[in-house]
Design an enzyme around this catalytic site. Structure first.
Site, short mmCIF file in Angstrom:
data_model
loop_
_atom_site.label_atom_id
_atom_site.label_comp_id
_atom_site.label_asym_id
_atom_site.label_seq_id
_atom_site.Cartn_x
_atom_site.Cartn_y
_atom_site.Cartn_z
N GLU A 196 69.86 -4.06 61.73
CA GLU A 196 70.63 -3.80 60.51
C GLU A 196 70.87 -5.08 59.72
OE1 GLU A 196 73.97 -1.15 61.32
OE2 GLU A 196 72.58 0.45 61.89
N GLU A 318 67.82 4.24 65.73
CA GLU A 318 69.20 4.73 65.94
C GLU A 318 69.31 6.06 65.22
OE1 GLU A 318 72.53 2.06 65.36
OE2 GLU A 318 71.37 0.37 66.14
O1 AHR Z 1 75.39 2.64 67.46
C1 AHR Z 1 76.53 2.01 66.99
C2 AHR Z 1 76.22 1.02 65.89
O2 AHR Z 1 75.74 1.69 64.77
C3 AHR Z 1 75.15 0.01 66.19
O3 AHR Z 1 75.63 -1.08 66.89
C4 AHR Z 1 74.71 -0.40 64.81
O4 AHR Z 1 73.38 -0.85 64.78
C5 AHR Z 1 74.94 0.85 63.98
O5 AHR Z 1 75.56 0.57 62.80
#
Ligand code: AHR
Length: 515
Positions: A196, A318
């Site tokens: 990110e 994610e």
């Molecule tokens: O999964 C939780 C968080 O969500 C992670 O650390 C981050 O990459 C995302 O914003």
């Protein structure tokens, strides 16, 4: 996938004006099946966050209460082996861009502690480090996917991590690894270059990050046998400009994957409860989940422009449902309950990934144990397998099978004045010729019959399984760990060469056909 708009409209009108459930059709396009569903679509994610690692996967090597091997819970190892986890991302997430891997190797007593500044300011004693993670991956049979620190690290630090885990020659890092007890390199293939970068990874612009990426990627060599698979930190949801810049500015020979992060969240300021949600909240979560298809289509279109040969993978590293934390738990630990809503969410999302397997070649559900949409929850000596676990296990038959495109004439799930396509499907044929069809009915109030056509003459129904429960809010608990488990499904029958399936409300079904 949604096709045949006129049929949609007709069925929508029938449903909207109160007819009984209409049999719809799904056509398997067997002759067009050519693309393999990369097993890594069924990947997971473990972060140093809440009780994912500590008091989750890892209970410490001096623990005599919870059965473990070198500190890792044996029950979790067994459950994850059964799940067939193909790839596991670690150590974050946001944590990755604060993590200095050298603090997590060598004698545990000598490892420095740090503050986990993203997740509750708790002490991170570095007792679960590189060796612990990579050996855990070996135990569960997963490929490791290391997320490198770009935000607060250095080019040298990431380059040395690659050398430490992969170096086979004589070098300071491979000698250090050997001195720390590991002779053979692990041959790690998958590396994330930051996480990110648009947010917790450094608040960068895509133009700035793409330059940084090239600098880091250039030095990610280490004399190992593996051809590295480097993943650029990718877009946040619908940030298409980010993907455009990655594809435009990074030469194709320097980037094997670009990531996408997308969570199914109703509203970041009012996410709603993980278990006792309303029917409207259920609808809204599923509406967000189904957006995944639009996101993939649009990111794919940009990638196709620069990379028509589809060399670079879209890595959804994610994804999952994100709700309010359970009452009484640390708000920074992101612990949430996992219900039938999550099972349905997982089912439709995995169907989307399967159907886009030509570009989506890895995905990582967030997160594996005790955080967000977990497959395992722990409580002292006990663990439970969540409804999401069971969907991931039912669907693992698609790993490395050849995707069969399906044309679905959908029907609608209506909530107030809004509606969603009720059914979702994907199918594949494995190396033995066995065909698997996974179906989801997201409608919590109606059985939806489907007639599956295009089945090769002579194919027989081998088995059918279903995951469902009486309420969409139902979940497994430590007192009732098997309330929701896959059960034999009897409402799938062969009829004149087609398969007739009556999909019960809010259910996930897996059908197996063989010659
Ligand atoms: O999964 C939780 C968080 O969500 C992670 O650390 C981050 O990459 C995302 O914003």
């Amino acid at each position: 996938m949604m096709k045949n708009i006129p049929v949609f409209t007709a069925l929508f009108m029938l449903t909207a004006f109160g007819s009984s459930a209409q049999t719809t059709t799904a056509m398997l396009r067997m002759q067009e099946s050519k693309t393999t569903i990369n097993k890594n679509i069924y990947g997971h994610f473990a972060e140093h966050l809440g009780h994912c690692i500590y008091d989750g996967i890892y209970v410490g090597d001096t623990n005599r209460i919870v059965p473990n091997t070198v500190g890792v819970r044996l029950d979790i190892i067994a459950a994850l082996r059964k799940l067939k986890v193909p790839v596991l991302r670690w150590p974050g997430g946001c944590f990755a861009d604060t993590y200095h891997w050298k603090d997590g190797v060598g004698p545990k007593k000598k490892r420095p502690s740090m503050v986990n500044k993203w997740w509750g300011g708790v002490t991170e004693d570095n007792s679960f480090g590189t060796h612990d993670f990579l050996n855990f991956c070996t135990q569960i049979g997963a490929d490791p996917y290391l997320a490198g620190n770009v935000g607060s690290g250095t080019v040298q630090e990431l380059s040395q991590w690659v050398e430490y885990v992969n170096g086979s020659g004589i070098s300071p890092m491979s000698s250090w690894r050997k001195a720390n007890g590991r002779d053979k390199p692990w041959d790690v293939k998958y590396f994330g270059v930051g996480n990110e970068a648009w947010g917790c990874g450094g608040n960068m612009t895509p133009e700035y990050y793409s330059n940084i990426y090239k600098q880091y990627a250039t030095f990610m060599t280490g004399g190992g046998n593996s051809q590295l698979f480097r993943v650029a930190s990718g877009a946040n949801g619908d940030d298409y400009h980010w993907t455009e810049v990655m594809m435009r500015d990074i030469p194709q020979n320097m980037i094997e994957g670009v990531s996408l992060h997308y969570y199914s969240v109703i509203d970041w300021n009012a996410k709603g409860p993980g278990a006792e949600f309303s029917r409207l909240q259920y609808f809204s979560t599923l509406k967000q989940a189904l957006r995944m298809e639009e996101l993939i289509l649009k990111h794919e279109a940009i990638m196709d422009k620069y990379d028509p040969g589809k060399k670079t993978a879209l890595v959804v590293d994610e994804w999952g449902g994100w709700y309010d934390v359970e009452k009484g738990t640390n708000p920074s630990f992101l612990f949430q309950q996992n219900t039938m809503r999550d099972a349905v969410l997982a089912g439709v999302t995995l169907n989307i990934f399967n159907n886009h397997c030509d570009r989506v070649r890895m995905a990582n559900l967030a997160q594996i144990v005790n955080v967000l949409q977990s497959v395992i929850l722990t409580n002292k000596q006990k663990i439970i397998l969540t409804p999401t676990y069971h969907v991931m296990e039912m669907y693992n038959v698609h790993q490395d099978a050849v995707m069969i495109p399906v044309t679905l004439q959908n029907v609608f799930y209506i909530e107030g004045t809004d509606s969603l396509p009720a059914l979702s499907v994907s199918a594949s044929r494995d190396q033995l010729g066995v065909v698997h069809i996974s179906l989801v009915n997201i409608d919590p109030g109606k059985t939806n019959p489907v007639r599956i056509q295009g089945i090769v003459p002579g194919m027989k129904l081998e088995s059918a399984k279903i995951l469902r429960s009486d309420r969409i809010q139902d979940h497994n608990s430590f007192d009732d760990p098997e309330k929701i488990i896959p059960r034999k499904f009897l409402q799938a029958v062969m009829k004149e060469g087609d398969l007739q399936v009556d999909m019960p409300p809010a259910s996930v079904v897996l059908i197996t056909l063989h010659e």
